[in-house]
Design a protein around this motif. Structure first.
Motif, PDB file in Angstrom:
ATOM      1  N   THR A   1       6.027  -0.815  -3.092  1.00 30.58           N
ATOM      2  CA  THR A   1       6.056  -0.342  -1.700  1.00 30.58           C
ATOM      3  C   THR A   1       7.082  -1.115  -0.881  1.00 30.58           C
ATOM      4  OG1 THR A   1       3.708   0.217  -1.857  1.00 30.58           O
ATOM      5  CG2 THR A   1       4.653   0.046   0.343  1.00 30.58           C
TER       6      THR A   1
ATOM      7  N   GLN B   1       2.035  -2.781  -7.186  1.00 27.58           N
ATOM      8  CA  GLN B   1       2.058  -1.711  -6.191  1.00 27.58           C
ATOM      9  C   GLN B   1       2.617  -2.204  -4.865  1.00 27.58           C
ATOM     10  OE1 GLN B   1       0.748   1.124  -7.626  1.00 27.58           O
ATOM     11  NE2 GLN B   1       1.672   2.315  -5.963  1.00 27.58           N
TER      12      GLN B   1
ATOM     13  N   GLU C   1       3.952   9.115  -5.054  1.00 32.34           N
ATOM     14  CA  GLU C   1       3.286   7.915  -5.539  1.00 32.34           C
ATOM     15  C   GLU C   1       2.342   7.357  -4.474  1.00 32.34           C
ATOM     16  OE1 GLU C   1       3.249   6.387  -8.425  1.00 32.34           O
ATOM     17  OE2 GLU C   1       4.626   7.791  -9.422  1.00 32.34           O
ATOM     18  N   GLN C   2       1.364   6.609  -4.951  1.00 30.78           N
ATOM     19  CA  GLN C   2       0.433   5.956  -4.045  1.00 30.78           C
ATOM     20  C   GLN C   2       0.974   4.581  -3.675  1.00 30.78           C
ATOM     21  OE1 GLN C   2      -3.484   5.489  -5.645  1.00 30.78           O
ATOM     22  NE2 GLN C   2      -4.321   4.533  -3.787  1.00 30.78           N
ATOM     23  N   HIS C   3       1.246   4.370  -2.399  1.00 31.85           N
ATOM     24  CA  HIS C   3       1.819   3.121  -1.927  1.00 31.85           C
ATOM     25  C   HIS C   3       0.768   2.307  -1.189  1.00 31.85           C
ATOM     26  CE1 HIS C   3       6.014   4.056  -2.951  1.00 31.85           C
ATOM     27  NE2 HIS C   3       5.710   5.299  -2.626  1.00 31.85           N
ATOM     28  N   SER C   4       1.050   1.011  -1.130  1.00 29.51           N
ATOM     29  CA  SER C   4       0.151   0.088  -0.441  1.00 29.51           C
ATOM     30  C   SER C   4       0.833  -0.384   0.843  1.00 29.51           C
ATOM     31  CB  SER C   4      -0.175  -1.109  -1.350  1.00 29.51           C
ATOM     32  OG  SER C   4      -0.966  -2.049  -0.674  1.00 29.51           O
TER      33      SER C   4
END
Length: 257
Positions: free
Chosen positions: A144, A140, A63-66
């Motif tokens: 995270t 998001q 997944e794309q995390h911030s």
């Protein structure tokens, strides 16, 4: 389904259903069925827990995390620890007000309760849903932050829990009375208080009065609810009690013949 249809929490309803079924339905099973059910649900819980951690590992890698809000993550972990401390120690203080001296929760056990928390499979699932529910990337950030909290608590706190329990002398402590020991059959009777007592004494009196009402519910459950919902064991006991009498009568008839 009813809870979901009414806009309530289906997870809480399932949890409450499990508590009620363990209390009443489980006793209606035979001994073999009880052993099989306990082992089966233990297997299911282990598989579910394994799946959650595997899914969490895939999420961290894919997944794309911030990670641009490190301060938010740090203060979230800090304030969650403070909030858990307030929750555990305040609830422990209130519980010890109504318990007799031999059943009070020791301070070292409260410290162990505070330290051994902060995992979050349920929080992780809700954070995944927040990615779709919250706009402008806020979900998001929450995902995270939740992932970081879960990973840190699992690795650090989960890995050091055994050492901490040994340091607090909670593991292997045989000097304390077991906390699960039941109250007296007549319940815990609150002592009388003189007029002009302090606010702390008045709080103790109110908590002890509340405990008396809890004892009355326990009596209701013991005398009415449990016999009504767990009638199978009673029938089996009565059948076992009748069977020797029937066999003895058959033996007498055979002897007369």
């Amino acid at each position: 389904m009813l809870a979901e249809g009414l806009g309530l929490s289906g997870i809480v309803s399932i949890l409450f259903t499990g508590i009620v079924m363990k209390r009443y339905t489980f006793s209606n099973l035979s001994e073999d069925s009880q052993r099989f059910t306990a082992a089966f649900f233990h297997l299911i819980s282990s598989l579910a827990e394994t799946f959650v951690f595997i899914y969490m590992g895939f999420d961290i890698a894919m997944e794309q995390h911030s990670w641009s809000h490190i301060g938010f993550i740090f203060f979230s972990i800090l304030f969650i620890g403070v909030a858990r401390a307030v929750n555990v120690f305040s609830c422990g203080y209130l519980i010890n007000l109504v318990r007799p001296a031999n059943r009070q929760i020791p301070p070292k056990h409260l410290k162990a309760l505070w330290y051994s928390g902060l995992r979050g499979a349920m929080a992780f699932a809700l954070a995944l849903q927040s990615v779709h529910d919250l706009p402008d990337g806020h979900g998001q950030i929450i995902l995270t932050t939740t992932t970081a909290i879960v990973v840190l608590t699992v690795l650090l706190i989960g890995g050091s829990t055994g050492t901490m329990l040994e340091a607090l002398e909670v593991v292997g402590d045989v000097h304390d009375v077991p906390l699960g020991e039941s109250f007296e059959e007549n319940g815990y009777i609150s002592p009388s208080y003189e007029e002009g007592t302090s606010s702390g004494s008045r709080l103790k009196m109110k908590l002890k009065e509340f405990h008396k009402s809890t004892a009355s519910f326990t009596a209701l459950d013991k005398n009415y609810l449990t016999p009504f919902f767990t009638s199978q064991n009673d029938e089996e006991d009565s059948d076992e009690a009748i069977e020797p009498i029937v066999n003895s009568r058959r033996g007498l008839r055979g002897g007369q013949r």
